[in-house]
Design a protein around this motif. Structure first.
Motif, PDB file in Angstrom:
ATOM      1  N   LYS A 158      55.231  -8.053  -7.829  1.00  0.00           N
ATOM      2  CA  LYS A 158      54.224  -7.646  -6.837  1.00  0.00           C
ATOM      3  C   LYS A 158      53.566  -8.902  -6.251  1.00  0.00           C
ATOM      4  O   LYS A 158      52.426  -9.241  -6.582  1.00  0.00           O
ATOM      5  N   THR A 159      54.269  -9.574  -5.362  1.00  0.00           N
ATOM      6  CA  THR A 159      53.861 -10.916  -4.937  1.00  0.00           C
ATOM      7  C   THR A 159      53.122 -10.976  -3.597  1.00  0.00           C
ATOM      8  O   THR A 159      52.711 -12.063  -3.181  1.00  0.00           O
ATOM      9  N   LEU A 160      52.946  -9.861  -2.915  1.00  0.00           N
ATOM     10  CA  LEU A 160      52.343  -9.912  -1.577  1.00  0.00           C
ATOM     11  C   LEU A 160      50.975 -10.591  -1.575  1.00  0.00           C
ATOM     12  O   LEU A 160      50.648 -11.341  -0.652  1.00  0.00           O
ATOM     13  N   VAL A 161      50.174 -10.333  -2.598  1.00  0.00           N
ATOM     14  CA  VAL A 161      48.824 -10.907  -2.619  1.00  0.00           C
ATOM     15  C   VAL A 161      48.854 -12.420  -2.825  1.00  0.00           C
ATOM     16  O   VAL A 161      47.867 -13.106  -2.525  1.00  0.00           O
ATOM     17  N   LEU A 162      49.956 -12.945  -3.342  1.00  0.00           N
ATOM     18  CA  LEU A 162      50.102 -14.394  -3.471  1.00  0.00           C
ATOM     19  C   LEU A 162      50.670 -15.007  -2.198  1.00  0.00           C
ATOM     20  O   LEU A 162      50.384 -16.162  -1.872  1.00  0.00           O
ATOM     21  N   LEU A 163      51.465 -14.235  -1.476  1.00  0.00           N
ATOM     22  CA  LEU A 163      52.065 -14.726  -0.236  1.00  0.00           C
ATOM     23  C   LEU A 163      51.072 -14.724   0.923  1.00  0.00           C
ATOM     24  O   LEU A 163      51.117 -15.600   1.792  1.00  0.00           O
ATOM     25  N   ALA A 164      50.177 -13.749   0.936  1.00  0.00           N
ATOM     26  CA  ALA A 164      49.277 -13.565   2.079  1.00  0.00           C
ATOM     27  C   ALA A 164      48.448 -14.807   2.418  1.00  0.00           C
ATOM     28  O   ALA A 164      48.386 -15.200   3.591  1.00  0.00           O
ATOM     29  N   PRO A 165      47.787 -15.467   1.452  1.00  0.00           N
ATOM     30  CA  PRO A 165      46.993 -16.654   1.808  1.00  0.00           C
ATOM     31  C   PRO A 165      47.832 -17.768   2.428  1.00  0.00           C
ATOM     32  O   PRO A 165      47.377 -18.462   3.347  1.00  0.00           O
ATOM     33  N   HIS A 166      49.062 -17.940   1.933  1.00  0.00           N
ATOM     34  CA  HIS A 166      49.947 -18.969   2.481  1.00  0.00           C
ATOM     35  C   HIS A 166      50.265 -18.693   3.946  1.00  0.00           C
ATOM     36  O   HIS A 166      50.163 -19.591   4.797  1.00  0.00           O
ATOM     37  N   PHE A 167      50.646 -17.454   4.252  1.00  0.00           N
ATOM     38  CA  PHE A 167      51.021 -17.123   5.624  1.00  0.00           C
ATOM     39  C   PHE A 167      49.798 -17.044   6.538  1.00  0.00           C
ATOM     40  O   PHE A 167      49.907 -17.301   7.737  1.00  0.00           O
ATOM     41  N   HIS A 179      56.228  -6.793   4.656  1.00  0.00           N
ATOM     42  CA  HIS A 179      56.439  -5.439   4.144  1.00  0.00           C
ATOM     43  C   HIS A 179      57.270  -5.467   2.861  1.00  0.00           C
ATOM     44  O   HIS A 179      58.421  -5.895   2.872  1.00  0.00           O
ATOM     45  N   ASP A 180      56.686  -5.022   1.763  1.00  0.00           N
ATOM     46  CA  ASP A 180      57.406  -4.890   0.495  1.00  0.00           C
ATOM     47  C   ASP A 180      58.046  -3.502   0.467  1.00  0.00           C
ATOM     48  O   ASP A 180      57.379  -2.500   0.199  1.00  0.00           O
ATOM     49  N   LEU A 181      59.339  -3.453   0.748  1.00  0.00           N
ATOM     50  CA  LEU A 181      60.031  -2.172   0.836  1.00  0.00           C
ATOM     51  C   LEU A 181      60.112  -1.474  -0.517  1.00  0.00           C
ATOM     52  O   LEU A 181      60.040  -0.246  -0.599  1.00  0.00           O
ATOM     53  N   LYS A 182      60.254  -2.246  -1.567  1.00  0.00           N
ATOM     54  CA  LYS A 182      60.422  -1.666  -2.900  1.00  0.00           C
ATOM     55  C   LYS A 182      59.176  -0.898  -3.336  1.00  0.00           C
ATOM     56  O   LYS A 182      59.264   0.169  -3.946  1.00  0.00           O
ATOM     57  N   ARG A 183      58.005  -1.438  -3.024  1.00  0.00           N
ATOM     58  CA  ARG A 183      56.742  -0.820  -3.453  1.00  0.00           C
ATOM     59  C   ARG A 183      56.067  -0.029  -2.344  1.00  0.00           C
ATOM     60  O   ARG A 183      54.999   0.540  -2.556  1.00  0.00           O
ATOM     61  N   GLU A 184      56.676  -0.043  -1.166  1.00  0.00           N
ATOM     62  CA  GLU A 184      56.143   0.673  -0.002  1.00  0.00           C
ATOM     63  C   GLU A 184      54.684   0.295   0.266  1.00  0.00           C
ATOM     64  O   GLU A 184      53.801   1.134   0.392  1.00  0.00           O
ATOM     65  N   GLU A 185      54.473  -1.010   0.339  1.00  0.00           N
ATOM     66  CA  GLU A 185      53.167  -1.540   0.700  1.00  0.00           C
ATOM     67  C   GLU A 185      53.374  -2.785   1.552  1.00  0.00           C
ATOM     68  O   GLU A 185      54.478  -3.334   1.612  1.00  0.00           O
ATOM     69  N   LEU A 201      52.606   1.363   3.105  1.00  0.00           N
ATOM     70  CA  LEU A 201      53.482   1.440   4.275  1.00  0.00           C
ATOM     71  C   LEU A 201      54.848   1.933   3.824  1.00  0.00           C
ATOM     72  O   LEU A 201      55.500   1.307   2.986  1.00  0.00           O
ATOM     73  N   GLU A 202      55.264   3.061   4.371  1.00  0.00           N
ATOM     74  CA  GLU A 202      56.496   3.689   3.922  1.00  0.00           C
ATOM     75  C   GLU A 202      57.706   2.777   4.131  1.00  0.00           C
ATOM     76  O   GLU A 202      57.737   1.941   5.033  1.00  0.00           O
TER      77      GLU A 202
END
Length: 263
Positions: A158-167, A179-185, A201-202
């Motif tokens: 579940k890495t989106l919260v770590l990627l967001a500050p970088h981007f 978009h994390d397709l596996k977790r639909e978020e 996000l579906e």
């Protein structure tokens, strides 16, 4: 902490990080050693132990985080957060035992590698950080119709919260979605507000690409194919630095739509 069997409990929390921190805070405050700590989605009826449903309390979670930083270390707090993002079975108990040791020995807790729970927390945290670092170089933002940018990923953790500050720092003037397709978020970023938000996000969501993006992708694939030297391809080394599981969402690799075959 009490070890009487009749007092052993299964803690059930909402699955959020704040919920887990609330559960841990209550366990230490009430001097309980839960036999299990489970998210609501993982919980199954247990006839042998009492259950205790934890109500997430952001203030308690924040207070407990400060206690960890002050009495163990900032690194320990980072370790448990990153381990939590691994979504691994039994991670909550590993974290509980790691903290129990940490409050005894302080910042030296990470030196106790003979303890399985210390190794587990460190190993899970390392895997999450490693994947996050790798994805920062592999994610391709694509321009969608309307001017927003979009990228799809399917990370192990579940890495989106770590990627967001970088981007956010790198593309602060663009509106984008990862978009994390596996977790639909997804993480959605607003250039106007300078803030990012984690949303549901579906999996089927896929914006239409702009004409410019389509043309640039075609040019890039043609260039990539043209400069490739067939006799010097080394698939083993390629997979070592960029595992094949990530190729699906790269423009220039097999698995992407409208891609030139490189074999």
């Amino acid at each position: 902490m009490s070890s009487n069997n009749y007092e052993k409990k299964v803690y059930i929390y909402d699955g959020s990080y704040q919920g887990l921190m609330t559960a841990l805070y209550l366990a230490f405050k009430q001097r309980e050693a839960p036999i299990k700590i489970l998210s609501q989605t993982d919980f199954r009826d247990d006839l042998f132990y009492q259950t205790k449903t934890i109500i997430t309390d952001i203030d308690k979670a924040a207070f407990f985080s400060e206690q960890i930083k002050n009495h163990i270390s900032v690194q320990a707090l980072n370790n448990i957060f990153h381990a939590y993002l691994s979504e691994t079975e039994k991670l909550e108990l590993y974290i509980f035992r790691y903290l129990f040791m940490g409050f005894k020995v302080g910042e030296k807790v990470d030196q106790y590698l003979t303890k399985n729970y210390v190794r587990q927390v460190q190993d899970l945290a390392h895997k999450v950080r490693h994947e996050s670092h790798r994805l920062k170089g592999l994610i391709r933002l694509q321009e969608a119709a309307g001017g927003k940018y979009y990228a799809a990923v399917e990370p192990d953790y579940k890495t989106l919260v770590l990627l967001a500050p970088h981007f956010k720092n790198r593309f602060s003037t663009m509106n984008w979605i990862i978009h994390d397709l596996k977790r639909e978020e997804a993480v959605i970023y607003s250039a106007e507000d300078k803030e990012w938000l984690l949303i549901d996000l579906e999996k089927d969501f896929k914006p239409e690409l702009s004409q410019k993006e389509t043309e640039v992708q075609d040019l890039w694939r043609a260039f990539f194919s043209a400069v490739s030297i067939k006799n010097r391809r080394n698939r083993k080394v390629q997979q070592q630095f960029m595992p094949q599981k990530y190729w699906k969402h790269l423009i220039e690799r097999p698995g992407s739509s409208q891609n030139h075959r490189l074999e």
